[in-house]
Enzyme design. Structure first.
Site, PDB file in Angstrom:
ATOM      1  N   SER A   1       0.842  -1.198   0.000  1.00 37.57           N
ATOM      2  CA  SER A   1       0.000   0.000   0.000  1.00 37.57           C
ATOM      3  C   SER A   1       0.879   1.251   0.000  1.00 37.57           C
ATOM      4  O   SER A   1       2.118   1.164   0.022  1.00 37.57           O
ATOM      5  CB  SER A   1      -0.913   0.008   1.232  1.00 37.57           C
ATOM      6  OG  SER A   1      -0.137   0.073   2.425  1.00 37.57           O
ATOM      7  N   LYS A   2       0.229   2.407   0.001  1.00 36.94           N
ATOM      8  CA  LYS A   2       0.945   3.682  -0.069  1.00 36.94           C
ATOM      9  C   LYS A   2       1.909   3.875   1.102  1.00 36.94           C
ATOM     10  O   LYS A   2       2.923   4.565   0.974  1.00 36.94           O
ATOM     11  CB  LYS A   2      -0.056   4.838  -0.104  1.00 36.94           C
ATOM     12  CG  LYS A   2      -0.876   4.901  -1.382  1.00 36.94           C
ATOM     13  CD  LYS A   2      -1.861   6.055  -1.353  1.00 36.94           C
ATOM     14  CE  LYS A   2      -2.698   6.107  -2.630  1.00 36.94           C
ATOM     15  NZ  LYS A   2      -3.685   7.212  -2.576  1.00 36.94           N
TER      16      LYS A   2
END
Length: 611
Positions: free
Chosen positions: A344-345
């Site tokens: 994820s980010k």
């Protein structure tokens, strides 16, 4: 159809290809050797065990061959008379695969890998690669996101044969433009009784969900409309009650697929309730669209992420109800972060657009992404796209999750970067430095010489900004304060500094820099002879006093670059270039006694802490 092929088949393991001289293979797309392979003279070579992908779209199972002789290009070859199973398909008919992103955000590395696997599979078998936009989520889908995804795919070099931007025989290629097609198939399912109208209210559906939850069961439709009479349905239609279309799921039997990656996967149909295929607002549901699109676009193989595996049951039921031939499925494992959580980010860059902006090369991204779940069976890690097309086979995709490693990606990017012609590297570095405000123009001698000096120590183009600033700086004081410098300070670094200062003042240093590599080497050796120093005792002190660092590119070339940057005016103040005259004054101001004392105190303190 079993046939006996009397003509010899040449099998070359080095090229993973085969040819059948004088054999009639014009209709063969798959040839499977069903017994051991022999030399034409009768000497046994091996047993069927290894699958080879052929250029013509065929595949052959052969054994591992061992021989002292070779044939052509150093490749091991064997002549064989074999019994084969031949599938009657025209060569070149190939497969049809698709990449079908939802334009609700950026192109994630997981999506890019899925696109890449489909692209390579199509190219390696002479098939077609189709781009389809699944924009049924009208609230989140945007044309801007679609355009960004297309740009990112194009940057990677994944060219498609059909798609929303170029059209094709089976368009439209946006789901939002295919509503008429979906309506036709809903009506067909309604007439066949596989679909019915459901008039349940939101409150009724919520009550069903609550009841299933209380019984620890998965949500399942339990309403009456699957068995409602025509009169009941007509009554609701007359009242104008909103309705959805639900697919009638048979409660007996199971669905089984032979997943190309995971093997046999089965679902019992009674685990699934009747599901919606068309919402009350007339919008079709994802699984219905996918099944209709894949069938009407004649998709032969669906290679997608494992998170779509549960969708296969619904899609398979729709295929069967509509009389469509089901494609072959292959579900690829997820890409995980180093901590084995979902990427994820918070783990840094995860979209192709971000990596593009950071200066990664498309060839490196392709190379790295394909190795996240695939290998060619060798120890090789660096591949060109053409090599991947020649080597790719779906049976080499692994079932285990892949770990995304930025360090490995950076290393791989460096390998691809340094394989480029120096002119290309110079162009990329120059443009990067210009964007960063370090230079006033992106071409010229300073750019070219700087690229040559920095390319071997740079893995990512954007990193060349910091590399250039470090090269132009002169952090002498901070280097002399480091414990790594103590060895050289204690070895009378001051006498080397005095010799360099004398060369500064006499002009000999500038002459050595201007004279090129041989003149520079002669000057350094002269200093060494005068001070009775050589090797590390000579070169490291010279590096420290002239560059202010203990590591870096060639010293003479670095000093020549400093002069070029200073005299050409191409370097901006933001780059922090410290010219030779200023370096001389900084070096002259060093209090060597104080430096030595400070390093000794720091060393004593470290010894106390260690004790």
């Amino acid at each position: 159809m079993a046939v006996a092929m009397r003509s010899p088949i040449w099998v070359s393991l080095s090229r993973c290809s085969a040819a059948a001289p004088n054999a009639s293979l014009a209709v063969a797309s798959a040839v499977k050797i069903t017994r051991s392979v022999f030399f034409s003279a009768g000497t046994r070579l091996g047993t069927p065990s290894q699958l080879l992908q052929l250029r013509c779209g065929c595949s052959v199972e052969v054994g591992r061959f061992y021989s002292n002789s070779s044939r052509g290009n150093g490749g091991l070859a064997a002549t064989a008379s074999v019994k084969a199973d031949v599938a009657e398909e025209k060569i070149g008919s190939g497969c049809r695969v698709r990449f079908a992103p939802s334009p609700t955000g950026n192109l994630h590395v997981g999506g890019a890998r899925t696109a890449l696997f489909n692209y390579l599979f199509a190219k390696s078998t002479g098939g077609k690669f189709i781009l389809r936009v699944e924009d049924t989520d009208l609230e989140r889908s945007t044309r801007q996101s679609e355009e960004a995804m297309i740009r990112d795919l194009q940057w990677l070099g994944l060219e498609w044969d059909e798609g929303p931007d170029i059209g094709g025989e089976y368009g439209p290629y946006r789901q939002s433009e295919r509503n008429e097609i979906y309506q036709q198939y809903v009506e067909k399912l309604l007439k066949s009784g596989n679909v019915y109208r459901c008039f349940c209210s939101d409150e009724e559906l919520e009550a069903m969900r609550a009841e299933c939850k209380a019984k620890n069961l998965p949500p399942k439709y339990m309403g009456k409309w699957g068995t409602a009479s025509d009169a009941e349905v007509e009554a609701e239609l007359a009242k104008g009650t909103p309705f959805t279309y639900r697919f009638r799921v048979p409660q007996e039997g199971s669905v089984t697929i032979n997943d190309l990656i995971r093997g046999e996967v089965s679902w019992n149909q009674d685990t699934l309730g009747d599901f919606v295929v068309l919402r009350s607002n007339g919008q079709p549901v994802y699984n219905f669209c996918v099944a209709v699109d894949d069938a009407t676009m004649k998709i032969t193989h669906v290679i997608r992420a494992e998170e779509h595996l549960p969708n296969t049951l619904r899609q398979a039921l729709i295929y069967k109800a509509l009389g469509f031939k089901m494609p072959q499925f292959g579900h690829v494992s997820l890409i995980l972060a180093p901590d084995r959580s979902k990427l994820s980010k918070r783990h840094g860059a995860t979209s192709i657009g971000q990596f593009k902006e950071l200066g990664y090369l498309p060839a490196a991204m392709i190379n790295y992404l394909v190795l996240l779940g695939w290998n060619d069976g060798s120890e090789e890690e660096i591949f060109t796209v053409q090599q991947l097309i020649e080597k790719f086979s779906i049976d080499r995709i692994t079932k285990s999750a892949a770990i995304f490693d930025l360090v490995k990606l950076g290393w791989m990017n460096g390998q691809h970067l340094r394989s480029l012609p120096v002119e290309e590297i110079s162009k990329m570095f120059g443009e990067q430095w210009l964007r960063a405000g370090l230079v006033s123009r992106s071409e010229g001698p300073f750019i070219d010489e700087g690229a040559v000096l920095l390319k071997n120590g740079t893995d990512i183009v954007s990193d060349s900004e910091e590399s250039l600033k470090q090269l132009l700086a002169y952090p002498l004081h901070s280097t002399l304060e480091s414990h790594q410098a103590k060895e050289f300070v204690d070895d009378n670094l001051k006498e080397v500094a005095d010799a360099v200062l004398a060369a500064y003042d006499s002009g000999n240093l500038q002459t050595a820099i201007d004279g090129g590599h041989d003149t520079w080497k002669k000057w350094v050796n002269g200093v060494g002879k005068a001070l009775k120093r050589k090797g590390k005792r000579l070169f490291m002190p010279v590096r420290i006093v002239l560059t202010g660092r203990m590591q870096g590119p060639d010293i003479g070339s670095t000093l020549a670059l400093l002069k070029e940057g200073q005299t050409s005016g191409v370097v901006t103040p933001e780059a922090g270039l410290v010219p030779l005259e200023e370096r001389k004054e900084i070096l002259r101001s060093v209090d060597w006694s104080a430096v030595s004392q400070q390093l000794s105190k720091a060393s004593e303190g470290s010894a106390v802490l260690a004790h």
